[in-house]
Every structure is written in structure tokens, then in C-alpha cells.
Design a protein around this motif. Structure first.
Motif, PDB file in Angstrom:
ATOM      1  N   ASN A 261      42.438  49.768  46.181  1.00 38.25           N
ATOM      2  CA  ASN A 261      43.611  50.375  45.197  1.00 38.25           C
ATOM      3  C   ASN A 261      42.660  51.372  44.040  1.00 38.25           C
ATOM      4  OD1 ASN A 261      46.176  50.607  43.921  1.00 38.25           O
ATOM      5  ND2 ASN A 261      45.442  49.205  42.309  1.00 38.25           N
ATOM      6  N   GLN A 262      42.420  50.989  42.998  1.00 35.11           N
ATOM      7  CA  GLN A 262      41.890  51.885  42.194  1.00 35.11           C
ATOM      8  C   GLN A 262      40.408  52.349  42.144  1.00 35.11           C
ATOM      9  OE1 GLN A 262      44.439  52.055  38.341  1.00 35.11           O
ATOM     10  NE2 GLN A 262      44.768  50.151  38.883  1.00 35.11           N
ATOM     11  N   ARG A 263      39.890  51.201  42.982  1.00 29.63           N
ATOM     12  CA  ARG A 263      38.328  51.537  43.317  1.00 29.63           C
ATOM     13  C   ARG A 263      38.163  51.295  44.641  1.00 29.63           C
ATOM     14  NH1 ARG A 263      35.199  47.829  38.570  1.00 29.63           N
ATOM     15  NH2 ARG A 263      36.831  47.609  37.300  1.00 29.63           N
ATOM     16  N   ASP A 264      37.180  50.932  45.184  1.00 31.95           N
ATOM     17  CA  ASP A 264      36.905  51.044  46.547  1.00 31.95           C
ATOM     18  C   ASP A 264      37.410  49.721  47.163  1.00 31.95           C
ATOM     19  OD1 ASP A 264      35.506  53.344  46.628  1.00 31.95           O
ATOM     20  OD2 ASP A 264      33.380  52.411  46.459  1.00 31.95           O
ATOM     21  N   SER A 265      37.362  48.561  46.226  1.00 36.52           N
ATOM     22  CA  SER A 265      37.748  47.216  46.772  1.00 36.52           C
ATOM     23  C   SER A 265      38.568  46.584  45.522  1.00 36.52           C
ATOM     24  CB  SER A 265      36.701  46.356  47.258  1.00 36.52           C
ATOM     25  OG  SER A 265      36.052  46.079  46.384  1.00 36.52           O
ATOM     26  N   TYR A 266      39.444  45.751  46.081  1.00 32.18           N
ATOM     27  CA  TYR A 266      39.879  44.794  44.963  1.00 32.18           C
ATOM     28  C   TYR A 266      40.272  43.376  45.274  1.00 32.18           C
ATOM     29  CZ  TYR A 266      44.462  45.150  47.175  1.00 32.18           C
ATOM     30  OH  TYR A 266      45.485  45.145  48.242  1.00 32.18           O
ATOM     31  N   ALA A 267      40.116  42.488  44.231  1.00 29.42           N
ATOM     32  CA  ALA A 267      40.197  40.943  44.777  1.00 29.42           C
ATOM     33  C   ALA A 267      41.596  40.504  44.314  1.00 29.42           C
ATOM     34  CB  ALA A 267      38.974  40.224  43.966  1.00 29.42           C
ATOM     35  N   VAL A 268      42.052  39.654  45.051  1.00 27.53           N
ATOM     36  CA  VAL A 268      43.278  38.670  45.067  1.00 27.53           C
ATOM     37  C   VAL A 268      42.713  37.074  45.098  1.00 27.53           C
ATOM     38  CG1 VAL A 268      44.958  40.400  45.698  1.00 27.53           C
ATOM     39  CG2 VAL A 268      43.915  38.818  47.355  1.00 27.53           C
ATOM     40  N   GLY A 269      43.759  36.285  44.585  1.00 30.98           N
ATOM     41  CA  GLY A 269      43.374  34.900  44.331  1.00 30.98           C
ATOM     42  C   GLY A 269      43.164  34.375  43.079  1.00 30.98           C
ATOM     43  N   ALA A 270      42.842  33.296  43.193  1.00 32.92           N
ATOM     44  CA  ALA A 270      42.918  32.253  41.916  1.00 32.92           C
ATOM     45  C   ALA A 270      42.227  33.032  40.780  1.00 32.92           C
ATOM     46  CB  ALA A 270      42.191  30.889  41.952  1.00 32.92           C
ATOM     47  N   LEU A 271      41.143  33.519  40.970  1.00 29.62           N
ATOM     48  CA  LEU A 271      40.241  34.207  39.888  1.00 29.62           C
ATOM     49  C   LEU A 271      41.033  35.533  39.386  1.00 29.62           C
ATOM     50  CD1 LEU A 271      37.841  33.859  38.125  1.00 29.62           C
ATOM     51  CD2 LEU A 271      36.530  35.360  39.865  1.00 29.62           C
ATOM     52  N   ALA A 272      41.781  36.162  40.457  1.00 30.08           N
ATOM     53  CA  ALA A 272      42.736  37.468  40.013  1.00 30.08           C
ATOM     54  C   ALA A 272      43.731  36.870  39.219  1.00 30.08           C
ATOM     55  CB  ALA A 272      43.120  38.119  41.266  1.00 30.08           C
ATOM     56  N   ARG A 273      44.479  35.915  39.485  1.00 29.22           N
ATOM     57  CA  ARG A 273      45.512  35.253  38.783  1.00 29.22           C
ATOM     58  C   ARG A 273      45.308  35.032  37.496  1.00 29.22           C
ATOM     59  NH1 ARG A 273      47.143  33.230  44.049  1.00 29.22           N
ATOM     60  NH2 ARG A 273      45.969  31.304  43.772  1.00 29.22           N
ATOM     61  N   PHE A 274      44.013  34.141  37.238  1.00 26.63           N
ATOM     62  CA  PHE A 274      43.429  33.780  36.250  1.00 26.63           C
ATOM     63  C   PHE A 274      43.341  35.004  35.068  1.00 26.63           C
ATOM     64  CE2 PHE A 274      39.789  33.019  33.090  1.00 26.63           C
ATOM     65  CZ  PHE A 274      40.272  31.700  32.691  1.00 26.63           C
ATOM     66  N   ASN A 275      42.603  35.877  35.639  1.00 23.71           N
ATOM     67  CA  ASN A 275      42.252  37.298  34.872  1.00 23.71           C
ATOM     68  C   ASN A 275      43.551  37.917  34.392  1.00 23.71           C
ATOM     69  OD1 ASN A 275      39.564  37.123  34.783  1.00 23.71           O
ATOM     70  ND2 ASN A 275      39.115  37.944  36.840  1.00 23.71           N
ATOM     71  N   VAL A 276      44.665  37.741  35.334  1.00 23.13           N
ATOM     72  CA  VAL A 276      45.586  38.741  35.102  1.00 23.13           C
ATOM     73  C   VAL A 276      46.686  37.904  34.243  1.00 23.13           C
ATOM     74  CG1 VAL A 276      47.932  39.892  36.048  1.00 23.13           C
ATOM     75  CG2 VAL A 276      45.502  40.342  37.193  1.00 23.13           C
ATOM     76  N   ASN A 277      46.813  36.830  34.553  1.00 26.70           N
ATOM     77  CA  ASN A 277      47.976  35.928  33.818  1.00 26.70           C
ATOM     78  C   ASN A 277      47.374  34.933  32.990  1.00 26.70           C
ATOM     79  OD1 ASN A 277      49.981  37.412  35.406  1.00 26.70           O
ATOM     80  ND2 ASN A 277      49.568  36.022  37.030  1.00 26.70           N
TER      81      ASN A 277
END
Lengths: 430, 166
Positions: A261-277
Motif C-alpha cells: 500500500n503506502q510502503r513496500d509491504s503491509y501487515a494484516v491480522g491480529a496485531l494489525a487490528r490491535f494497532n488500528v482498533n
């Protein structure tokens, strides 16, 4: 002095779903190759959907995964419902949320206990773990049983659900079943608390690398179904614009596409949800996060499993409250909401155990004529490789066996579901 | 000595897939029989690791499932898992656990020390494990035989005559 040459070649990594290889080649301290090869056969589900009646889509696509069957079915139903102008009833929305928690709980417990815990407890698999610490494995099985039974009550069975359909459900839980479930969920708190305690004590590697985290988001709840796409780098996109976020591309060494997306890569999953939400987590889940020293933004990929444990707490608490809400309303055996039109396009999105899942269907006169499914593990592959490239140089002083084990643990932390992610149609080898 | 250990009759398999439904068919036969006290009938469907928890509360477990034995369709055998007839998938145990089935669940129960003292498996050679419901003729023909054998089995143990061997 740097070792002249160090290679890691893990053929068919264990304790992950599907087939992937880790290949690392370091020459005189310089990283020459560092790849997670995906060698799983492409699955061609999108092609299977073409020409099928829209009612079959959720049943076909739930077969993409035996672990995330409810997630695929839900995303599929949402895509179809949006394409055909269906707004599910409030009861359907509540039942789907409750059902979804059953799947998240089941999957996270499997990963945290059966797949990841053996690494920390110094055993090769769940069987020696069962011999060494039977109470730990029994706890996991007890919790998985409740989670599976939750789905069974709501949708007939967890793997490849039966009762979920476009516009609603074809079967409804009995009040007595929901009351019994509620009691078991409340009793499960003891096992969930013990899970938090276990993960507070495990020596999770502290390796960190900043990256972009992406998850579905709603302001008023910790989001698993619908919402908008949100990034820790800033930015929100409607679900319909998922292609602007995923930007899929083909790489030579993987039968699953990579994304950025905005960098060379991105992460999804539990840690991503934790960080976003994080703000939308249940208070007990925030307490659990504090016990495991997690505070957003966490940029330690090995802590994805700890974030899953936070979600286990959240999903249990929310499942208890949803069950109470549904019991209070009383379950009505309502007909599914009928479709408003027979042609259209829709995108369904869910945050399934391993991250954000998109289903996009074009339906013409009741039949699917085009389909695109973007799977969480596919979105994580580029990010896993970026972690591998950052991690290897910091552990070159360790033995080859230790480096190999660390790399396996890193990939495993993402809880990859490799067979789900291989949906590539055009593979070109040079 | 009369044996009053609680007994579970566990049918495994998917009736939507042809002869894989043989366990459910035998269970349906047994539902019309008079059950001795302490016998529970359960359709276990397609099992996962949680089967370990289901069987732990019983002293004796009788499992009925389709089994690939390389014999003529409809032939059946009574055996115990300790005789080495069951091959667990090592990859499933070390690997994904996404495909864990009966053998893996029994191996896990053994490691946990919760394996019932007696497990008897009735394995039936299928003709077709296909994509539609319904048993093939040779498999349908043996359903009452297996049902009768199981009732004889528990008559024997409630009379104190069964050795428990397969």
C-alpha cells in the motif's frame, strides 16, 4: 568475523497451514537471498464461481478454508448482498457477529496453543506438549470445544457452515441452547485468564520493525465484519476501494501474489487490528494487553500471537454480551431478506483470524460472472519477507539451527494459511 | 464380573459422501434397539482433535467408520487401535493440525493420558466415497450385521463375558 557462508533451507515449514519454504543465503555477512517461497498449488476458486447461481457462492468459497470457513462465508454473503441490494435484519447482524467470534476463538486458540506454544516450551509439536503439560493442552481443547459448539448452534457446524444464507439464516438457535452456551462462555473466562497468564510469561522475541498495519475499522466496535479499511500510516478507504490498498503483484518465487500500500509491504491480522482498533477493545482485553506489555503501536511481529490472545479475551467478552442481547430480544425464525435485483457488483470484507479478507463478485441475472478474492496471508507475504530481511543480519552470530528455528517462528507468528492465499491464475517462470 | 463402565458408540463419517455414511447408518440401526444402561450413541461427524475430549468420559468406546483396508466393499473388521491398524498422519501432528482426524485425536488423547481403557473400531470397506448421499449395495447389506454384532458385544460385557479384545 562474519561466517563465510550461511544458508537456511526449510523445505515445507511445519505448524503452518499449507506448503511454504524458507530460503536464506548469506555470503560474507551479506544477505544474498531471503525468501518465503510459496509452493502451494493455486486453487482456482474464482474460476469455479463463474457461472454458478449466487446462492451457491458462500457454500463454494467457505471450502477455501476449513479454519476460516465462517469468515469466507460471511465475506461472500456480504459481497452478494451488496451486489443484489440486500440489507440483513438486526437479528442477522447479531447472529453473524456471535458466529464470527466462535471462529476467531477457535482459530486463535489453535494457533496460540497447538502451533506456537511448542516453540516456547521447547517441544517439537503438540503431542510432546500434551505429555509434558497435559493441563495446558486440555485447556486449549476445552476452549476450542466451546468455540466449535458456538458455531454449531448458530450455523449448523463450524467447518463449511450450513445455515448461513443470503439475507439471513435458514436455522435459528433455541433459547435453551443460547442459555447453555452463555453459561459455558462465562465459565470459559477461567481458561482465557490462564491463557493471558501463560502468554505473559513466554519469552516472545523482542525483534521489531516498523511497518504499515491495515485492518477494517468502525468507530463504535472492534470491527470484524464490514466497516472501512484503515491504516496505521493514516488513511481510510471504503471497502469498495480495496484494490487501491492491496495493489497485487506477481513475484517469481510464490504462487500467491504479493501486495503493498503506502510502503513496500503491509501487515494484516491480529496485531494489525490491535494497532488500528485498540480503542474499541473490551476493557478486559485492554487489561490483558497491559499484562502482556502490549500498547499500540506494537511493531514486534512475534507479538502477533499475543495480540491474538488479546482478541481471545475480547471475543469471549463480546460473545457473552451478544448472547445476552440476543436472549433479551428473543430469537425469531425470520425469513431471509429477499434480493432487490438479480444483477450488480458488490464487495464484502471481513477481518478473519489472519487479517482482512475481500470477496468481490459481479452477478448477472442471478449468476456469478466475475469473482476476486483477496486473502490475508497473501497480503502478509511481502511483509514477512521484509521482516526476514531485517531479522537475519541481527542474528548471524547464532548457530544455523538457531537461525533456522527463529525464521520458522517468525513465519509461524503470522499464522499463515498458505493454501488459502494461492489463487494466482497466471504464473510465469523465466 | 459385570462391566458397567459407561460406553460410547461413536459413528464417524459424512453421510453426504456415499459409503462414508456407514457409521451414521449403523447408528440409526442401533437407535431402534434396546440400549443397556450406560450406553450413549453419538454421531461424531468428521472428527477433529476435540474428539479426545468427547471420548475421555467413557470407559469403553465403540467407533464405527469407513476404513480403507484394501478388501472387497462391505467387508468389515473389528479391531483395536493399539493393534497398529490406524496410521496417524505425522505431518498433521507436527504440521498444520488443519487436517487432524481420528488417529490424531486418539494419539493426542493417549499423550494426555485420557484415552479410554477400551477402544473398539468397526471398520467397513467402502465401495464409493463420492459426492452424493446413500450407501452402495454391499455396504448397506452389512449395516444390520454390524449393528447386531455391537449389541452382542454389549450383551456380552453386561453379562460379564466380554474380554474386551477385538
Amino acid at each position: 568475523m562474519a561466517v563465510e557462508r550461511m544458508t537456511v533451507d526449510v523445505h515445507h515449514l511445519t505448524r503452518v497451514e499449507g506448503h511454504g519454504n524458507i530460503v536464506v543465503d548469506v555470503v560474507n555477512g551479506e544477505l544474498k537471498q531471503c525468501e518465503l517461497e510459496i509452493v502451494e498449488t493455486p486453487r482456482f476458486f474464482e474460476a469455479m464461481l463463474r457461472g454458478r447461481p449466487y446462492e451457491e457462492s458462500s457454500h463454494i468459497t467457505s471450502r477455501i478454508c476449513g479454519i476460516c470457513a465462517v469468515g469466507h462465508a460471511t465475506a461472500s454473503l456480504r459481497a452478494t448482498e451488496k451486489a443484489l441490494g440486500v440489507n440483513p435484519s438486526p437479528q442477522t447482524v447479531l447472529l453473524r457477529k456471535l458466529n464470527f467470534h466462535g471462529e476467531i476463538l477457535d482459530s486463535h486458540i489453535l494457533h496460540a496453543y497447538m502451533l506456537v506454544a511448542p516453540d516456547f516450551l521447547g517441544v517439537g509439536s503438540v503431542i510432546p506438549l500434551a505429555k509434558a503439560a497435559p493441563e495446558v493442552v486440555l485447556r486449549a481443547l476445552r476452549m476450542k470445544q466451546v468455540a466449535g459448539d458456538l458455531c454449531k448452534i448458530i450455523c449448523g457446524r463450524h467447518t463449511h457452515p450450513i445455515a448461513m444464507t443470503v439475507g439471513g439464516f435458514t436455522h435459528f438457535p433455541l433459547t435453551s441452547e443460547l442459555e447453555a452456551l452463555h453459561k459455558r462462555l462465562v465459565a470459559m473466562r477461567t481458561d482465557v485468564d490462564a491463557t493471558v497468564e501463560l502468554y505473559s510469561q513466554l519469552p516472545i522475541p523482542a525483534f521489531e520493525r516498523d511497518t504499515e498495519y491495515i485492518a477494517l475499522h468502525k468507530d463504535d466496535e472492534y470491527c470484524f465484519i464490514d466497516g472501512v479499511i484503515k491504516s496505521t500510516d493514516g488513511g481510510e478507504w471504503p471497502i469498495e476501494d480495496y484494490r487501491k490498498v492491496t495493489n497485487e503483484s506477481i513475484v517469481k518465487h510464490s504462487s500467491a501474489k504479493h501486495t503493498h500500500n503506502q510502503r513496500d509491504s503491509y501487515a494484516v491480522g491480529a496485531l494489525a487490528r490491535f494497532n488500528v482498533n485498540y480503542d474499541q477493545l473490551h476493557a478486559r482485553a485492554k487489561t490483558a494487553a497491559a499484562a502482556m506489555k502490549l500498547k499500540p503501536k506494537v511493531i514486534k511481529p512475534f507479538y502477533n500471537t499475543a495480540a491474538q490472545v488479546v482478541e481471545i479475551v475480547h471475543c469471549l467478552e463480546d460473545a457473552i454480551s451478544l448472547t445476552e442481547q440476543i436472549l433479551k430480544m428473543g430469537v425469531r425464525a425470520e425469513e431471509p431478506v429477499p434480493i432487490a435485483r438479480r444483477s450488480g457488483e458488490g464487495v464484502g470484507a471481513c477481518d478473519v483470524p489472519r487479517g482482512t479478507l475481500f470477496h468481490n463478485y459481479v452477478i448477472d441475472k442471478g449468476r456469478v460472472v466475475g469473482a476476486n478474492c483477496i486473502i490475508p496471508t497473501g497480503q502478509n507475504l511481502a511483509n514477512i519477507e521484509a521482516d526476514m530481511r531485517a531479522l537475519v543480519p541481527t542474528i548471524l552470530d547464532k548457530s544455523q539451527a538457531d537461525i533456522t528455528h527463529m525464521m520458522e517462528m517468525l513465519v509461524r507468528a503470522y499464522d499463515p494459511c498458505i493454501s488459502c492465499s494461492t489463487h494466482l491464475l497466471n504464473v510465469k517462470f523465466e | 464380573m459385570i462391566d458397567l463402565r459407561p460406553t460410547l458408540v461413536l459413528a464417524l463419517g459424512n453421510p453426504l459422501r456415499g459409503d462414508d455414511g456407514v457409521g451414521a447408518a449403523v447408528l440409526a440401526y442401533l437407535e431402534n434397539c434396546v440400549l443397556p444402561p450406560g450406553v450413549t450413541l453419538l454421531d461424531g461427524g468428521t472428527p477433529g482433535l476435540e474428539t479426545a475430549l468427547i471420548i475421555r468420559d467413557y470407559g469403553r468406546v465403540i467407533i464405527i467408520d469407513a476404513a480403507e483396508m484394501g478388501t472387497a466393499p462391505g467387508t468389515w473388521r473389528r479391531f483395536s487401535p493399539s493393534h497398529g491398524h490406524l496410521r496417524e498422519d505425522q505431518e498433521a501432528l507436527r504440521g498444520t493440525l488443519h487436517n487432524a482426524g481420528l488417529a490424531e485425536a486418539l494419539a493426542l488423547a493417549q499423550a494426555l493420558g485420557i484415552l479410554p481403557s477400551e477402544i473398539v473400531i468397526y471398520g467397513v470397506q467402502p465401495e464409493i466415497i463420492g459426492w452424493e448421499p446413500g450407501l452402495s449395495d454391499p455396504v448397506r447389506a452389512v449395516v444390520p450385521q454390524i449393528g447386531r454384532k455391537i449389541t452382542e458385544h454389549w450383551e456380552a460385557f453386561t453379562n460379564g463375558q466380554d474380554s474386551g479384545s477385538g
